[in-house]
Design a protein around this motif. Structure first.
Motif, PDB file in Angstrom:
ATOM      1  N   SER A  74      -8.583 -33.036  80.756  1.00  0.00           N
ATOM      2  CA  SER A  74      -9.132 -31.688  80.741  1.00  0.00           C
ATOM      3  C   SER A  74      -9.613 -31.321  82.138  1.00  0.00           C
ATOM      4  O   SER A  74     -10.324 -32.086  82.785  1.00  0.00           O
ATOM      5  N   ALA A  75      -9.184 -30.128  82.588  1.00  0.00           N
ATOM      6  CA  ALA A  75      -9.606 -29.649  83.914  1.00  0.00           C
ATOM      7  C   ALA A  75     -10.914 -28.881  83.849  1.00  0.00           C
ATOM      8  O   ALA A  75     -11.439 -28.466  84.880  1.00  0.00           O
ATOM      9  N   VAL A  76     -11.444 -28.677  82.654  1.00  0.00           N
ATOM     10  CA  VAL A  76     -12.671 -27.898  82.492  1.00  0.00           C
ATOM     11  C   VAL A  76     -13.867 -28.744  82.912  1.00  0.00           C
ATOM     12  O   VAL A  76     -13.993 -29.894  82.519  1.00  0.00           O
ATOM     13  N   LEU A 123     -13.948 -19.618  75.348  1.00  0.00           N
ATOM     14  CA  LEU A 123     -15.131 -19.812  74.504  1.00  0.00           C
ATOM     15  C   LEU A 123     -14.782 -20.430  73.158  1.00  0.00           C
ATOM     16  O   LEU A 123     -15.667 -20.915  72.449  1.00  0.00           O
ATOM     17  N   ALA A 124     -13.495 -20.412  72.795  1.00  0.00           N
ATOM     18  CA  ALA A 124     -13.082 -20.925  71.484  1.00  0.00           C
ATOM     19  C   ALA A 124     -12.495 -22.318  71.558  1.00  0.00           C
ATOM     20  O   ALA A 124     -12.310 -22.964  70.523  1.00  0.00           O
ATOM     21  N   THR A 125     -12.215 -22.821  72.741  1.00  0.00           N
ATOM     22  CA  THR A 125     -11.477 -24.069  72.883  1.00  0.00           C
ATOM     23  C   THR A 125     -12.392 -25.283  72.739  1.00  0.00           C
ATOM     24  O   THR A 125     -13.582 -25.155  72.426  1.00  0.00           O
ATOM     25  N   CYS A 126     -11.838 -26.472  72.986  1.00  0.00           N
ATOM     26  CA  CYS A 126     -12.615 -27.706  72.862  1.00  0.00           C
ATOM     27  C   CYS A 126     -12.420 -28.568  74.099  1.00  0.00           C
ATOM     28  O   CYS A 126     -11.659 -28.230  75.006  1.00  0.00           O
ATOM     29  N   GLU A 127     -13.076 -29.697  74.121  1.00  0.00           N
ATOM     30  CA  GLU A 127     -13.099 -30.570  75.286  1.00  0.00           C
ATOM     31  C   GLU A 127     -11.746 -31.220  75.565  1.00  0.00           C
ATOM     32  O   GLU A 127     -11.459 -31.634  76.689  1.00  0.00           O
ATOM     33  N   ARG A 175      -5.667 -26.116  71.251  1.00  0.00           N
ATOM     34  CA  ARG A 175      -7.111 -26.152  71.444  1.00  0.00           C
ATOM     35  C   ARG A 175      -7.816 -24.877  70.990  1.00  0.00           C
ATOM     36  O   ARG A 175      -8.983 -24.903  70.626  1.00  0.00           O
ATOM     37  N   ASP A 176      -7.143 -23.735  71.058  1.00  0.00           N
ATOM     38  CA  ASP A 176      -7.828 -22.468  70.797  1.00  0.00           C
ATOM     39  C   ASP A 176      -8.239 -22.307  69.340  1.00  0.00           C
ATOM     40  O   ASP A 176      -9.091 -21.483  69.021  1.00  0.00           O
TER      41      ASP A 176
END
Length: 811
Positions: free
Chosen positions: A521-523, A499-503, A303-304
């Protein structure tokens, strides 16, 4: 006409001029010509045989002589170098002056919005002049403009006026002299420059319409200042080039026109970092193609790698680009295909949460439930870990995991084939943030052998923990920066990862055809919204950086400028974040991405405040926080710089080094049958607080601290219990001090937390039954702030200390 003009408004400045204007008068430096450095004196680092400090002092001495003997402050380069090189020959000084002018030409560029204004002026028939307070004479200034900006820009100028040659500054009448020469009355001219006193106020005093160019907003000025300071902490020794900030023109033109703090974090803070990374990746891909032949496939590691991919796609994308989902968990799972790999991973990772380790060793959920269950308490987790270790040592379990890992590796390579379809002889360039290249370590051999390709890892930040011998490089790596600096950046990389990752959730497996299987995703949704807005800002900067508002003839430091600028901007954000930047990420959590569901808060200011009171800066040892400097953003600069120095240089300081001030206090150890007297040292921690640590020794003991022996008034912050091992930072990351039940004798609470010690025998007591049970040696921690020492005058302790300090400074 309003007095201030912003950089992006420059092309239309004539719209704000009164009718009948015939002449456009411009300041030179920081109006027409800008430098790619933080400060003009940074150019002096390129001088040969003359140190920057010598050049600065030489100019100061020349001006002092001129003021004293000729009542003028205006000097030329010749006079300056007479003071810089008093014993040199005329030819040697002439050569030194030529070197400085050449260095200026390499540093300077024309700011395109100003040039657009000049073009507009010429199109309307206006004359254009340059009026500059400078130590260059007219010929030198004209030649510098031509050398730095080119003939087209230089030819737009009708006349140049320099204070060194005229003998007077703009404030002393240089502009009036220029208008007289140009046969122009004051109201027929428009003057524009960045110095409010010299360019705006002096012009208005003459009756000349004027605009003050505001290069940067307050936040941008502070950020650039902090970036320059961090660049100095990094160390700027190679090539004698200092203070490079190649993004200044873009920040100036665009930041003032977009005040959204979220997008601004992307554009102004992370934009220069990821734009530099993309430029470097293009150069790396070209070098790999030249050295290895075949196609170079850009594989962005999600993801990064998502934000680097967005930046690449927005700029100059190549055809052989793909996104691949190879998490650390997936890479590790695909690597457990031999007995050696299995045993090494088990040995290195034993001690993890047992369910996390079980998933890494490819046990399925039914097996995990059967072997370790669902442990919750520390005792249950310890027992489950022992059961798991017994299971993983079994030969049959090892064979099962190796078989599953080989199948997992086949599915992973199917995923890569589906994404990129590499052919023999090609290169797979793995693009990721870094910072150790752990995923590459696990899959490098697998990809090489499966596809007969070369594998190259290219990272934003690289600090390898082993000498792997693999093809790895970083924009910021050991080739250009020392190991301590790289280690310092890696300690705070979590904020950049988020800040660089995705959903997408992290990949945990693949189908037989290579489609990724992800965990949820836990975000949280709000975090994703903020992150996406930040990323849009980064992409906007990347697009703008492809065509910056810069007109220049020379750019000999471009590659280094972007690299050094990225390192300084990244380090500044990590260690000196500004309040409005922290507001953007204040609710962010970090996914540790190793097959677990664990989310960790990026930073916690309350945790820092408590930790600083208990231990001073040493609280950072053993902390679970992912973004420590953010927790200190409310502290003064001396505290923040102390943290930077500790992390940046890897200083081997211990707790007593941080807290040298000591106050000895009596302590009474008590149990059901006995009382013993000893003493402990209370050490200063932070902001006037002291911490007294009382080791408890055998079980069944409590302790009473005799605070009244030293103090009449105190502020009591906390009384807690913690393992003795916490002093070395060797406790578990999430271990916290436990508040304990306490009793007071002779301590009277006059206000919340404010205590009067009514006698010298006043004590704070933690009885034996107030101490929690533990298998580890424990200590009590009494955290307090002295307000008045026993026997002192009525002046509060902290105020008295400040008064003494002020008197000492005055003396």
């Amino acid at each position: 006409m309003t007095e201030t003009i912003l950089p992006h408004e420059l092309p239309h400045a004539l719209n704000r001029a009164p009718a009948g204007v015939k002449l456009l008068s411009l300041d030179c430096f920081d109006t027409l010509l800008w430098r790619d450095r933080h400060a003009p004196t940074d150019v002096f680092s390129e001088l040969q045989g003359v140190l920057p400090g010598q050049r600065i002092v030489g100019e100061a001495n020349a001006r002092k002589i001129r003021r004293t003997l000729r009542r003028s402050n205006e000097v030329g380069l010749g006079e300056i170098y007479e003071q810089v090189m008093p014993n040199a020959s005329t030819d040697a000084r002439r050569q030194a002056i030529a070197e400085e002018l050449a260095a200026e030409a390499r540093s300077c560029f024309a700011f395109e919005p100003t040039v657009e204004l000049m073009r507009a002026a010429k199109a309307e028939g206006l004359a254009v002049i340059i009026v500059s307070d400078t130590y260059l004479d007219v010929t030198q200034l004209e030649q510098l403009i031509r050398a730095a900006a080119g003939d087209e820009v230089a030819d737009l100028i009708d006349r140049v006026f320099a204070s060194s040659q005229a003998g007077i500054s703009k404030g002393e009448g240089l502009l009036a002299k220029a208008l007289k020469t140009m046969k122009c009355r004051p109201h027929e001219a428009l003057h524009l420059g960045d110095n409010k006193a010299a360019d705006f106020e002096a012009s208005r005093a003459l009756g000349v319409p004027a605009l003050h160019l505001k290069q940067f907003g307050t936040a941008a000025l502070q950020r650039l200042r902090f970036e320059r300071a961090f660049g100095q902490l990094i160390g700027e020794t190679s090539d004698g080039v200092r203070g490079l900030q190649t993004h200044r023109a873009l920040i100036s033109r665009d930041e003032t026109s977009d005040r959204d703090p979220v997008k601004g974090l992307g554009y102004s803070v992370l934009g220069p970092v990821f734009a530099a990374f993309d430029q470097w990746l293009h150069a790396q891909a070209k070098a790999l193609a030249n050295s290895n032949g075949g196609k170079v496939h850009w594989l962005f590691m999600l993801r990064d790698g998502h934000l680097p991919w967005l930046v690449h796609e927005a700029g100059n994308p190549v055809g052989e680009t793909a996104r691949v989902e190879i998490s650390r968990f997936a890479a590790t799972a695909a690597s457990l295909t031999t007995r050696d790999a299995y045993e090494h991973h088990l040995a290195m990772e034993h001690g993890l949460n047992p369910s996390t380790l079980a998933r890494q060793m490819l046990l399925n959920e039914d097996e995990i439930a059967r072997i370790i269950g669902s442990p919750e308490s520390d005792e249950e987790k310890t027992e489950a870990s022992a059961k798991l270790l017994t299971e993983l040592r079994k030969g049959q379990r090892q064979k099962t995991t190796i078989r599953r890992a080989r199948a997992f590796a086949d599915r992973l390579t199917s995923h890569v084939r589906q994404a990129a379809n590499p052919q023999p002889g090609d290169t797979l360039m793995l693009v990721d943030l870094g910072y150790n290249g752990s995923a590459q370590n696990c899959v490098d051999a697998l990809l090489r052998e499966t596809f007969d390709v070369h594998v190259a890892g290219r990272y934003l930040l690289l600090r390898e923990m082993q000498t792997t011998g693999l093809d790895k490089s970083g924009l910021i790596d050991a080739r250009n920066f020392d190991p301590e600096f790289l280690e310092a950046l890696c300690g705070n990389v979590a904020v950049i990862e988020q800040l660089a990752t995705c959903e997408l959730g992290s990949v945990v497996d693949y189908t037989q055809t290579g489609d990724p299987i992800r965990k949820d995703s836990a975000v949280k949704g709000k975090q994703s919204e903020v992150r996406d807005a930040v990323q849009r800002g980064v992409v906007s900067f990347a697009k703008a950086s492809a065509n910056p508002p810069v007109i220049r003839q020379q750019d000999s430091h471009a590659e280094r400028a972007w690299r050094d600028g990225a390192a300084a901007a990244l380090g500044r954000f990590m260690f000196l974040p500004l309040p409005h930047e922290l507001d953007v990420v204040s609710r962010f959590e970090h996914d540790v991405n190793m097959g677990s569901e664990r989310m960790v808060a990026l930073f916690d200011a309350d945790h820092a405040r408590e930790g600083m009171r208990r231990r001073g800066l040493f609280y950072m040892k053993g902390s679970a926080r992912m973004f420590l400097p953010a927790e200190l953003a409310h502290e003064d600069m001396s505290t923040r710089l102390a943290l930077i120095a500790q992390k940046r240089f890897g200083l081997g300081l211990n707790y007593t080094d941080y807290a040298p001030t000591v106050q000895k206090l009596p302590v009474f150890y008590v149990n059901e049958n006995d009382t013993a007297v000893s003493s402990v040292e209370a050490r200063a921690t932070h902001d006037g607080y002291f911490s007294a640590r009382v080791p408890l020794g055998e079980r069944g003991y409590g302790a009473a601290l005799q605070l009244g022996a030293a103090y009449e008034w105190i502020e009591l912050a906390s009384i807690t219990c913690a393992p003795v091992s916490a002093l070395t930072g060797s406790t578990a990351n999430d271990a916290k001090p436990v508040p304990v039940t306490s009793q007071f004798d002779g301590l009277e609470e006059r206000a919340p937390g404010l205590f009067e010690c009514t006698s010298e025998h006043a004590v704070a007591l933690v009885p034996p039954d107030g101490v929690p049970a533990s298998d580890e040696p424990l200590m009590l921690e009494f955290v307090f702030r002295p307000l008045r020492k026993r026997g002192e005058s009525a002046i509060p302790f902290a105020a008295r200390a400040a008064s003494i300090s002020a008197k000492e400074k005055a003396a």
